[in-house]
Design a protein around this motif. Sequence first.
Motif, PDB file in Angstrom:
ATOM      1  N   ASN A  89       0.682  -1.267   0.040  1.00 38.47           N
ATOM      2  CA  ASN A  89      -0.020   0.092   0.115  1.00 38.47           C
ATOM      3  C   ASN A  89       0.747   1.273   0.172  1.00 38.47           C
ATOM      4  N   HIS A 119      -4.957  -5.596  -1.325  1.00 39.66           N
ATOM      5  CA  HIS A 119      -4.859  -4.332  -0.760  1.00 39.66           C
ATOM      6  C   HIS A 119      -5.887  -3.438  -0.893  1.00 39.66           C
ATOM      7  N   THR A 120      -6.588  -3.695  -1.833  1.00 32.72           N
ATOM      8  CA  THR A 120      -7.815  -2.565  -2.192  1.00 32.72           C
ATOM      9  C   THR A 120      -9.120  -3.698  -2.254  1.00 32.72           C
ATOM     10  N   ASN A 121     -10.254  -2.727  -2.188  1.00 35.37           N
ATOM     11  CA  ASN A 121     -11.674  -3.454  -2.153  1.00 35.37           C
ATOM     12  C   ASN A 121     -12.162  -3.235  -3.528  1.00 35.37           C
ATOM     13  N   ARG A 130      -7.166  -2.390 -13.762  1.00 38.78           N
ATOM     14  CA  ARG A 130      -5.969  -1.573 -13.318  1.00 38.78           C
ATOM     15  C   ARG A 130      -4.598  -2.320 -13.743  1.00 38.78           C
ATOM     16  N   CYS A 170      -0.592  -0.258  -6.032  1.00 40.18           N
ATOM     17  CA  CYS A 170      -1.343   0.299  -5.113  1.00 40.18           C
ATOM     18  C   CYS A 170      -0.929   1.649  -4.729  1.00 40.18           C
TER      19      CYS A 170
END
Length: 336
Positions: A89, A119-121, A130, A170
């Motif tokens: 992150n 690390h991300t929702n 991405r 991230c």
Amino acid sequence: MKILEVKNLHTSFFTHMGEVRAVRGISFDVEQGDILGIVGESGSGKSVTALSVMGLIDHPGKIKEGEIIFDGKDLSKLSHHELSDIRGNDISMIFQDPMTSLNPVFRIGNQIIEIIRRHTNVTKEEAKQRALELLKLVNIPEPETRIRQYPHQFSGGMRQRAMIAMALSCNPKLLFADEPTTALDVTIQAQILELLKELKEKKDLSIVLITHDLGVIAEACNKVIVMYGGLIMEQGSVLDIFENPQHPYTKGLHQSVPKNVTGERKRLIPIGGTPPDLLEPPLGCPFYPRCKHAMEICAAKQPPLFDLDGIHKAACWLHHTDAPKTEDYIQVKERS
């Protein structure tokens, strides 16, 4: 603004032969938007410093002492779970060998997607988009095709670009690049360095670039740390280190690098001897046995980092106020 402060870091490895004191009390800062270079011979403690900051020192290694301040938190005091949230992150790392760092049985795209979702929702489809954007960002051609390929289908330079994409997945604030151009030819090496500089500008990244290659340091960095024997020998701006080196070790590194400015052919001047045994590190300066300017104090007492002009510092007794002049060196033994 300082994004990272390392204070008096000591990292050791406890082996069956004894304690290997890999990093022996170093302190440095990384400013927002800087590219800090860490240079030195193999075994000088460069990679161990990065792994210590990342919280990746495993048994038999241990951070014995020191502080690693990032965003107001001392990373050396955090739990493994807390560190795993920060890694990826906020702080990320490009490891030395992309072929061994990438999993050979998983597609490149899946490996990037896994990190993004960890690390991300986001959904799997959002993570895939991405990943495609990241492959484009690092200039991998035909990302829609490449995202489905395996590491062995990528060239060395493209694997390194894929590693950079994973490290940026991230949007970290701080990036460690450990020998990112090793084993690449000079053309690809230049491209990777240019890419890192572009990403620094686009993302306002802070980068710590670890290498043994002075050419890489000169090309990419604005500040430099020279390490040897687990200690910082010299630090300063890139101009300080290249135009006005003040430690005999730094000068030795310069003399051992080929120079092709005038076209004149000259023999390289190697640094004689071998690096210190960190199972039994010397009491004094670790470079003392190899230094042509060694004095009696060098063998007995480790020099501090003497402040030369506020930024430029060198750990050498020659910069002590009572140091003898060049013609008055007290030679410990005969040197060629």
